[in-house]
Design a protein around this motif. Structure first.
Motif, PDB file in Angstrom:
ATOM      1  N   PHE A  42       0.859  -1.200   0.000  1.00  0.00           N
ATOM      2  CA  PHE A  42       0.000   0.000   0.000  1.00  0.00           C
ATOM      3  C   PHE A  42       0.892   1.247   0.000  1.00  0.00           C
ATOM      4  CE2 PHE A  42      -3.141   2.063   3.411  1.00  0.00           C
ATOM      5  CZ  PHE A  42      -2.907   3.333   2.898  1.00  0.00           C
ATOM      6  N   GLN A 160       0.445   0.195  10.061  1.00  0.00           N
ATOM      7  CA  GLN A 160       0.828   1.579   9.742  1.00  0.00           C
ATOM      8  C   GLN A 160       2.347   1.670   9.570  1.00  0.00           C
ATOM      9  OE1 GLN A 160      -0.875   4.253   9.035  1.00  0.00           O
ATOM     10  NE2 GLN A 160       0.649   5.876   9.180  1.00  0.00           N
ATOM     11  N   ILE A 163       3.183   0.515   6.226  1.00  0.00           N
ATOM     12  CA  ILE A 163       2.793   1.506   5.196  1.00  0.00           C
ATOM     13  C   ILE A 163       3.924   2.526   5.066  1.00  0.00           C
ATOM     14  CG2 ILE A 163       1.216   3.428   4.625  1.00  0.00           C
ATOM     15  CD1 ILE A 163      -1.010   1.939   6.106  1.00  0.00           C
ATOM     16  N   VAL A 164       4.379   3.002   6.229  1.00  0.00           N
ATOM     17  CA  VAL A 164       5.415   4.035   6.241  1.00  0.00           C
ATOM     18  C   VAL A 164       6.733   3.477   5.685  1.00  0.00           C
ATOM     19  CG1 VAL A 164       6.749   5.501   7.782  1.00  0.00           C
ATOM     20  CG2 VAL A 164       4.313   5.208   8.171  1.00  0.00           C
ATOM     21  N   ILE A 167       6.502   3.437   2.008  1.00  0.00           N
ATOM     22  CA  ILE A 167       6.710   4.765   1.413  1.00  0.00           C
ATOM     23  C   ILE A 167       8.213   5.072   1.333  1.00  0.00           C
ATOM     24  CG2 ILE A 167       6.329   7.254   1.765  1.00  0.00           C
ATOM     25  CD1 ILE A 167       3.651   6.540   3.118  1.00  0.00           C
ATOM     26  N   GLN A 276      -8.932  11.435   9.089  1.00  0.00           N
ATOM     27  CA  GLN A 276      -7.539  11.033   8.843  1.00  0.00           C
ATOM     28  C   GLN A 276      -6.999  11.721   7.585  1.00  0.00           C
ATOM     29  OE1 GLN A 276      -6.129   7.547   6.863  1.00  0.00           O
ATOM     30  NE2 GLN A 276      -4.892   6.906   8.621  1.00  0.00           N
ATOM     31  N   GLN A 277      -7.891  11.941   6.623  1.00  0.00           N
ATOM     32  CA  GLN A 277      -7.430  12.501   5.357  1.00  0.00           C
ATOM     33  C   GLN A 277      -7.641  14.011   5.222  1.00  0.00           C
ATOM     34  OE1 GLN A 277      -5.749  10.856   2.890  1.00  0.00           O
ATOM     35  NE2 GLN A 277      -5.635   9.162   4.327  1.00  0.00           N
ATOM     36  N   ILE A 281      -2.722  15.040   5.771  1.00  0.00           N
ATOM     37  CA  ILE A 281      -1.437  14.324   5.782  1.00  0.00           C
ATOM     38  C   ILE A 281      -0.842  14.205   4.380  1.00  0.00           C
ATOM     39  CG2 ILE A 281      -2.593  12.031   5.741  1.00  0.00           C
ATOM     40  CD1 ILE A 281       0.827  12.858   7.276  1.00  0.00           C
ATOM     41  N   ASN A 282      -1.718  13.931   3.398  1.00  0.00           N
ATOM     42  CA  ASN A 282      -1.149  13.677   2.073  1.00  0.00           C
ATOM     43  C   ASN A 282      -0.810  14.943   1.291  1.00  0.00           C
ATOM     44  OD1 ASN A 282      -0.828  10.890   2.255  1.00  0.00           O
ATOM     45  ND2 ASN A 282      -3.030  10.628   1.982  1.00  0.00           N
ATOM     46  N   MET A 285       2.667  14.412   2.323  1.00  0.00           N
ATOM     47  CA  MET A 285       3.282  13.207   1.770  1.00  0.00           C
ATOM     48  C   MET A 285       3.447  13.298   0.247  1.00  0.00           C
ATOM     49  SD  MET A 285       3.792  11.640   4.515  1.00  0.00           S
ATOM     50  CE  MET A 285       4.663  10.281   3.808  1.00  0.00           C
ATOM     51  N   ASN A 313       8.263  10.001  10.266  1.00  0.00           N
ATOM     52  CA  ASN A 313       7.032   9.223  10.150  1.00  0.00           C
ATOM     53  C   ASN A 313       7.234   7.815  10.717  1.00  0.00           C
ATOM     54  OD1 ASN A 313       4.433   8.759   9.371  1.00  0.00           O
ATOM     55  ND2 ASN A 313       4.784   8.932   7.178  1.00  0.00           N
ATOM     56  N   PHE A 371       0.762  13.082  13.540  1.00  0.00           N
ATOM     57  CA  PHE A 371      -0.096  12.188  12.750  1.00  0.00           C
ATOM     58  C   PHE A 371       0.343  10.736  12.927  1.00  0.00           C
ATOM     59  CE2 PHE A 371      -0.814   9.654   8.942  1.00  0.00           C
ATOM     60  CZ  PHE A 371      -2.165   9.834   8.703  1.00  0.00           C
ATOM     61  N   GLY A 376      -2.835   8.455  12.144  1.00  0.00           N
ATOM     62  CA  GLY A 376      -2.315   7.472  11.181  1.00  0.00           C
ATOM     63  C   GLY A 376      -2.715   6.063  11.582  1.00  0.00           C
ATOM     64  N   TRP A 380      -6.897   3.034  11.639  1.00  0.00           N
ATOM     65  CA  TRP A 380      -6.995   1.627  11.175  1.00  0.00           C
ATOM     66  C   TRP A 380      -7.325   0.702  12.341  1.00  0.00           C
ATOM     67  CZ3 TRP A 380      -7.521   2.083   6.278  1.00  0.00           C
ATOM     68  CH2 TRP A 380      -6.781   3.008   5.549  1.00  0.00           C
ATOM     69  N   VAL A 403     -11.821   7.040   3.598  1.00  0.00           N
ATOM     70  CA  VAL A 403     -10.393   7.382   3.581  1.00  0.00           C
ATOM     71  C   VAL A 403     -10.019   7.764   2.160  1.00  0.00           C
ATOM     72  CG1 VAL A 403      -8.051   6.393   3.670  1.00  0.00           C
ATOM     73  CG2 VAL A 403      -9.651   5.931   5.533  1.00  0.00           C
TER      74      VAL A 403
HETATM   75  C1  BGC Z   1      -2.748   7.035   5.463  1.00  0.00           C
HETATM   76  C2  BGC Z   1      -2.116   7.420   4.164  1.00  0.00           C
HETATM   77  C3  BGC Z   1      -0.841   8.198   4.434  1.00  0.00           C
HETATM   78  C4  BGC Z   1       0.075   7.415   5.354  1.00  0.00           C
HETATM   79  C5  BGC Z   1       1.249   8.269   5.730  1.00  0.00           C
HETATM   80  C6  BGC Z   1      -1.772   6.224   6.277  1.00  0.00           C
HETATM   81  O1  BGC Z   1      -2.358   5.851   7.487  1.00  0.00           O
HETATM   82  O2  BGC Z   1      -3.930   6.288   5.212  1.00  0.00           O
HETATM   83  O3  BGC Z   1      -3.026   8.184   3.398  1.00  0.00           O
HETATM   84  O4  BGC Z   1      -0.170   8.497   3.239  1.00  0.00           O
HETATM   85  O5  BGC Z   1      -0.605   7.004   6.527  1.00  0.00           O
HETATM   86  O6  BGC Z   1       2.061   7.708   6.670  1.00  0.00           O
END
Ligand code: BGC
Length: 457
Positions: A42, A160, A163-164, A167, A276-277, A281-282, A285, A313, A371, A376, A380, A403
């Motif tokens: 993701f 989470q 996810i980070v 990224i 959250q959105q 945050i984005n 990002m 992050n 966040f 963040g 979830w 989201v």
């Molecule tokens: C969010 C993402 C965001 C990411 C950043 C996630 O929990 O859903 O939209 O880019 O965290 O760390």
């Protein structure tokens, strides 16, 4: 009287689970990490595009609108993916749907990497979006369903963290591949097939969710898994609790999701997803280098600061993992929303009065840290805890689609706002949403720390 009885029952329930505290360490962590690979993909898939865009723009001579499609097509796919994933996750099981997501990631990675037109590229990006949408829902759901109550927050927050990490890996791999010639962007996209393949293979070695197995009349298998996770004594008790809860909740239809007793959980789920959105945050990002440039940094140090954002992050996701089952979900949400609001106010002032780029950097880092340790992961975590076993898939779909809809909206409108009303006012607006999120959390969110899923429902 009724209240007192309820409290005693809850106490008895808790006591019956006391040997529970540890869970079976390595096995539990291993299967949670496998599920959390969905989060890694993701994160990777959403971030990889930033490195691809400059090169694909040249190769296909893209117009502004086409660039918009290249970037946002993934998010459209996510919206569809989340909406489509709930019913099959309830019907065919969490594991099968995660395997389907892994295949979609592989197809999208190879498809975008070999695309010879922007049309084909966008189609395969949408397919990747299906994968991201599905993973964003089913990975936390699966982890919440296998985790013992006392570790659930921590284990879902792992998602989470991955996810980070995804990224960050995307940023680094883009950076490493940038000098590989004219096909560099193809390599950037292609590398995702490897972790996706690993995810697909690793899923063969994890069990189906015990809660799903009970729902589908397979208590023996459910017990085997619960024993591996919790030990024999606790497993028996837990199985009983799950079975009892399902006697009262056998309706798995869409109608059941909208039953009056699920209205508050749905409101909380949708509200958390939205905030959250919408708190932005984005904007950071996806557009960090642009913001840094606007605040007066050179492009080189802008890219360096972007990496710093990734590291902060990551570190503060670990902070969340540490505190979520100790301090609880609600305090983290409250502290996080407040600090996010304050840091955006500072950012706004810094833009309006042209303060030094150092102030901008500090404000952005504080925003990310707040966040990463609150909205963040906790979004979830709570969304995967709120709903009863019989409709969890469908109800999570409905919540999480917010989201992605909000993410789509914010990422589309942010550059327009920046141009039309300027950075100062844009961040002021986002700060306002943080304080709205604070009020929402104070008023509606209930603490779920340490409770069994069935007890929450
Ligand atoms: C969010 C993402 C965001 C990411 C950043 C996630 O929990 O859903 O939209 O880019 O965290 O760390």
């Amino acid at each position: 009287m009724k209240q007192a009885k309820k409290q005693t029952k809850a106490k008895e329930f808790q006591n019956s689970l006391t040997p529970h505290s540890g869970g079976r360490g390595p096995y539990l962590y291993l299967i949670s990490i496998v599920a959390a690979l969905g989060g890694l993909l993701f994160g990777f898939d959403t971030a990889v595009i930033s490195g691809v865009v400059p090169f694909i723009t040249k190769q296909f001579s893209l117009s502004g609108a086409e660039i918009g499609w290249v970037v946002s097509s993934l998010i459209l796919g996510c919206i569809v993916g989340v909406l489509l994933a709930g019913a099959p996750a309830d019907k065919y099981g969490r594991k099968k749907v995660l395997s389907a997501a892994a295949i979609l990631f592989i197809v999208s990675s190879l498809g975008t990497a070999s695309a010879n037109s922007v049309f084909t590229f966008v189609i395969f990006r949408v397919i990747g979006g299906f994968g991201v949408g599905i993973a964003s829902m089913v990975s936390p759901m699966y982890i919440a369903e296998i985790a013992p109550a006392k570790q659930r927050g921590q284990l879902v927050s792992l998602n989470q963290l991955t996810i980070v990490i995804g990224i960050l890996v995307a940023f680094f791999s883009n950076y490493l591949l940038v000098n590989t010639g004219e096909n560099n962007w193809r390599w950037m996209l292609c590398v995702m097939a490897l972790p996706a393949l690993l995810f697909f293979v690793a899923l063969f070695f994890v069990p189906e969710s015990p809660r799903w197995m009970v729902l589908h009349n397979n208590p023996e298998k459910a017990l085997q898994t619960l024993e591996k996770i919790n030990g024999t004594v606790v497993a028996q008790k837990e199985l009983e609790i799950i079975r009892n809860s399902m006697k009262n909740e056998s309706d798995t239809s869409f109608k059941a999701v909208f039953a009056p007793e699920l209205r508050l959980p749905l409101l909380i789920g949708i509200g958390l997803a939205f905030f959250q959105q919408i708190t932005g945050i984005n904007t950071i990002m996806y557009y960090a280098p642009l913001i840094f440039e606007k605040s007066g940094l050179s492009i080189n140090s802008a890219i360096y600061q972007t990496i710093l954002i990734g590291v902060i992050n990551l570190v503060f996701s670990l902070v969340a993992i540490y505190f979520v089952d100790r301090l609880g979900r609600k305090p983290l949400l409250i502290i996080g929303s407040s600090l996010m609001g304050v840091s955006l106010l500072v950012l706004s002032i810094s833009f309006i009065y042209g303060l030094s780029s150092f102030v901008t950097l500090v404000a952005i880092l504080l925003f990310i840290a707040s966040f990463a340790s609150s909205l963040g992961p906790i979004t979830w975590v709570i969304i995967s805890e709120l709903f009863p076993n019989n409709v969890r898939g469908k109800a999570m779909s409905i919540s999480i689609v917010f989201v992605w809809i909000s993410c789509f909206f914010v990422s589309l409108i942010f550059p327009v706002l920046l141009e039309k009303i300027g950075g100062g006012n844009t961040f002021l607006l986002l700060a306002f949403f943080c304080f709205m999120s604070l009020i929402f959390n104070l008023k509606f969110v209930k603490e779920t720390k340490g409770k069994e899923l069935e007890e929450i429902n």
